[in-house]
Write a protein that holds these residues in place. Structure first.
Motif, PDB file in Angstrom:
ATOM      1  N   LEU A 101       0.781  -1.274  -0.162  1.00  0.00           N
ATOM      2  CA  LEU A 101      -0.123  -0.208   0.150  1.00  0.00           C
ATOM      3  C   LEU A 101       0.840   1.254  -0.022  1.00  0.00           C
ATOM      4  CD1 LEU A 101      -2.685   1.270   0.003  1.00  0.00           C
ATOM      5  CD2 LEU A 101      -2.747   0.998   2.746  1.00  0.00           C
ATOM      6  N   TRP A 102       1.942   1.223   0.794  1.00  0.00           N
ATOM      7  CA  TRP A 102       3.013   2.341   0.729  1.00  0.00           C
ATOM      8  C   TRP A 102       3.615   2.693  -0.487  1.00  0.00           C
ATOM      9  CZ3 TRP A 102       8.257   2.037  -0.156  1.00  0.00           C
ATOM     10  CH2 TRP A 102       8.915   3.322   0.131  1.00  0.00           C
ATOM     11  N   LYS A 103       3.956   1.413  -1.257  1.00  0.00           N
ATOM     12  CA  LYS A 103       4.658   1.563  -2.465  1.00  0.00           C
ATOM     13  C   LYS A 103       3.813   2.136  -3.598  1.00  0.00           C
ATOM     14  CE  LYS A 103       5.849  -1.600  -6.197  1.00  0.00           C
ATOM     15  NZ  LYS A 103       6.040  -2.861  -6.742  1.00  0.00           N
ATOM     16  N   TYR A 104       2.399   1.726  -3.353  1.00  0.00           N
ATOM     17  CA  TYR A 104       1.510   1.819  -4.771  1.00  0.00           C
ATOM     18  C   TYR A 104       1.093   3.369  -4.498  1.00  0.00           C
ATOM     19  CZ  TYR A 104       2.243  -2.444  -6.988  1.00  0.00           C
ATOM     20  OH  TYR A 104       2.586  -3.485  -7.465  1.00  0.00           O
ATOM     21  N   SER A 105       0.746   3.627  -3.184  1.00  0.00           N
ATOM     22  CA  SER A 105       0.354   5.240  -2.878  1.00  0.00           C
ATOM     23  C   SER A 105       1.390   6.018  -3.434  1.00  0.00           C
ATOM     24  CB  SER A 105       0.126   5.405  -1.252  1.00  0.00           C
ATOM     25  OG  SER A 105      -0.848   4.500  -0.902  1.00  0.00           O
ATOM     26  N   ASN A 106       2.626   5.810  -3.361  1.00  0.00           N
ATOM     27  CA  ASN A 106       3.513   6.777  -3.669  1.00  0.00           C
ATOM     28  C   ASN A 106       3.816   6.695  -5.306  1.00  0.00           C
ATOM     29  OD1 ASN A 106       5.038   8.461  -1.523  1.00  0.00           O
ATOM     30  ND2 ASN A 106       4.906   6.356  -0.493  1.00  0.00           N
ATOM     31  N   LEU A 107       3.640   5.577  -5.661  1.00  0.00           N
ATOM     32  CA  LEU A 107       3.686   5.411  -7.272  1.00  0.00           C
ATOM     33  C   LEU A 107       2.345   6.127  -7.746  1.00  0.00           C
ATOM     34  CD1 LEU A 107       4.681   1.892  -7.995  1.00  0.00           C
ATOM     35  CD2 LEU A 107       6.117   3.765  -7.955  1.00  0.00           C
ATOM     36  N   HIS A 108       1.277   6.264  -7.263  1.00  0.00           N
ATOM     37  CA  HIS A 108       0.250   7.025  -7.676  1.00  0.00           C
ATOM     38  C   HIS A 108       0.427   8.500  -7.604  1.00  0.00           C
ATOM     39  CE1 HIS A 108      -3.740   7.851  -9.198  1.00  0.00           C
ATOM     40  NE2 HIS A 108      -3.904   8.554  -8.083  1.00  0.00           N
ATOM     41  N   ILE A 109       1.019   8.912  -6.469  1.00  0.00           N
ATOM     42  CA  ILE A 109       1.143  10.389  -6.292  1.00  0.00           C
ATOM     43  C   ILE A 109       2.281  10.858  -7.072  1.00  0.00           C
ATOM     44  CG2 ILE A 109       3.099  10.266  -4.448  1.00  0.00           C
ATOM     45  CD1 ILE A 109       0.942  12.451  -3.053  1.00  0.00           C
ATOM     46  N   ILE A 110       3.085   9.918  -7.562  1.00  0.00           N
ATOM     47  CA  ILE A 110       4.093  10.424  -8.665  1.00  0.00           C
ATOM     48  C   ILE A 110       3.431  10.999 -10.058  1.00  0.00           C
ATOM     49  CG2 ILE A 110       6.096   9.532 -10.143  1.00  0.00           C
ATOM     50  CD1 ILE A 110       7.194   7.968  -7.762  1.00  0.00           C
ATOM     51  N   HIS A 111       2.492   9.785 -10.419  1.00  0.00           N
ATOM     52  CA  HIS A 111       1.675   9.927 -11.403  1.00  0.00           C
ATOM     53  C   HIS A 111       0.975  11.298 -11.438  1.00  0.00           C
ATOM     54  CE1 HIS A 111      -0.986   9.149 -14.692  1.00  0.00           C
ATOM     55  NE2 HIS A 111      -1.926   9.514 -13.882  1.00  0.00           N
ATOM     56  N   VAL A 112       0.434  11.280 -10.397  1.00  0.00           N
ATOM     57  CA  VAL A 112      -0.409  12.580 -10.263  1.00  0.00           C
ATOM     58  C   VAL A 112       0.383  14.034 -10.305  1.00  0.00           C
ATOM     59  CG1 VAL A 112      -2.162  14.114  -8.805  1.00  0.00           C
ATOM     60  CG2 VAL A 112      -2.378  11.448  -8.927  1.00  0.00           C
ATOM     61  N   MET A 113       1.813  13.981  -9.551  1.00  0.00           N
ATOM     62  CA  MET A 113       2.384  15.140  -9.777  1.00  0.00           C
ATOM     63  C   MET A 113       2.813  15.408 -10.894  1.00  0.00           C
ATOM     64  SD  MET A 113       4.901  14.321  -6.305  1.00  0.00           S
ATOM     65  CE  MET A 113       4.447  14.721  -4.605  1.00  0.00           C
ATOM     66  N   LYS A 114       3.000  14.385 -11.568  1.00  0.00           N
ATOM     67  CA  LYS A 114       3.599  14.439 -13.155  1.00  0.00           C
ATOM     68  C   LYS A 114       2.403  15.090 -14.160  1.00  0.00           C
ATOM     69  CE  LYS A 114       7.031  11.063 -13.638  1.00  0.00           C
ATOM     70  NZ  LYS A 114       7.238   9.672 -14.250  1.00  0.00           N
ATOM     71  N   ASN A 115       1.149  15.052 -13.722  1.00  0.00           N
ATOM     72  CA  ASN A 115      -0.039  15.695 -14.349  1.00  0.00           C
ATOM     73  C   ASN A 115      -0.575  16.896 -13.914  1.00  0.00           C
ATOM     74  OD1 ASN A 115      -0.537  13.614 -16.636  1.00  0.00           O
ATOM     75  ND2 ASN A 115       0.083  12.243 -15.079  1.00  0.00           N
ATOM     76  N   VAL A 116       0.121  17.437 -13.039  1.00  0.00           N
ATOM     77  CA  VAL A 116      -0.523  18.939 -12.314  1.00  0.00           C
ATOM     78  C   VAL A 116      -0.489  19.887 -13.365  1.00  0.00           C
ATOM     79  CG1 VAL A 116       0.241  20.600 -10.474  1.00  0.00           C
ATOM     80  CG2 VAL A 116       0.222  18.287  -9.914  1.00  0.00           C
ATOM     81  N   ASP A 117      -1.552  20.862 -13.336  1.00  0.00           N
ATOM     82  CA  ASP A 117      -1.704  21.982 -14.180  1.00  0.00           C
ATOM     83  C   ASP A 117      -0.934  22.815 -13.747  1.00  0.00           C
ATOM     84  OD1 ASP A 117      -2.746  24.251 -15.457  1.00  0.00           O
ATOM     85  OD2 ASP A 117      -4.754  23.752 -15.287  1.00  0.00           O
ATOM     86  N   PRO A 118      -0.072  23.243 -14.567  1.00  0.00           N
ATOM     87  CA  PRO A 118       1.016  24.307 -14.324  1.00  0.00           C
ATOM     88  C   PRO A 118       0.495  25.562 -13.872  1.00  0.00           C
ATOM     89  CG  PRO A 118       1.482  23.357 -16.499  1.00  0.00           C
ATOM     90  CD  PRO A 118       0.455  22.783 -15.880  1.00  0.00           C
ATOM     91  N   ASP A 119      -1.001  25.704 -14.218  1.00  0.00           N
ATOM     92  CA  ASP A 119      -1.589  27.195 -14.201  1.00  0.00           C
ATOM     93  C   ASP A 119      -2.112  27.376 -12.850  1.00  0.00           C
ATOM     94  OD1 ASP A 119      -1.343  28.081 -16.578  1.00  0.00           O
ATOM     95  OD2 ASP A 119      -3.067  27.423 -17.324  1.00  0.00           O
TER      96      ASP A 119
END
Length: 159
Positions: A101-119
């Protein structure tokens, strides 16, 4: 992806890759009995990191579509993070599942960080201490926070 976040996402990925193996190899007694200065076991520290990923994930998402500054429920102060640990009873959680759960929570947050709207990087939330924190600053601090808790675990392993 926002270039500044590459160091953060790559750092989180490297830690997850390294620490999944390290955590998975730990003896059940070590993860359940050794305690840090906050009286948390390795299982509880791992649970806290999962809670941190979850709370930060919600902040990242909410800050991209709500008016700001946002006020989130108080998670990190006044013993609330200890309440989260106790209510979820991480001490009794299966260690393998907790590590995954720790691993996949962090892998998902990486994905979300990569998709943040710069605005949306200047959107802010108000911490429990009344401090305004921007989306950008929160993401930039995530790796440091993760390292802090992994260092605590490392210290428990080596003592």
């Amino acid at each position: 992806m926002i270039q500044e976040f590459a160091v953060i996402t790559e750092g989180v990925f490297e830690l997850v890759s390294k620490w999944e193996i390290k955590l998975s190899a730990l003896d059940a007694e070590v993860v359940a009995l050794k305690r840090n200065c906050q009286n948390r076991t390795i299982k509880q520290i791992t649970g806290h990191m999962i809670d941190s990923a979850s709370n930060n994930l919600h902040r990242i998402i909410h800050l991209q579509y709500n008016e700001n500054p946002l006020i989130f429920p108080n998670y990190a102060t006044n013993g609330n993070n200890d309440r989260w640990i106790a209510i979820q009873n991480y001490q009794k959680e299966d260690w393998f599942l907790l590590v995954q759960l720790w691993k996949y929570s962090n892998l998902h947050i990486i994905h979300v960080m990569k998709n943040v709207d710069p605005d949306k990087l200047d959107c802010k939330w108000i911490s429990a201490l009344g401090k305004e924190v921007s989306l950008k600053d929160m993401i930039m601090d995530y790796l440091r926070h993760l390292e802090l808790h992994l260092d605590e675990i490392d210290e428990l392993i080596n003592n």
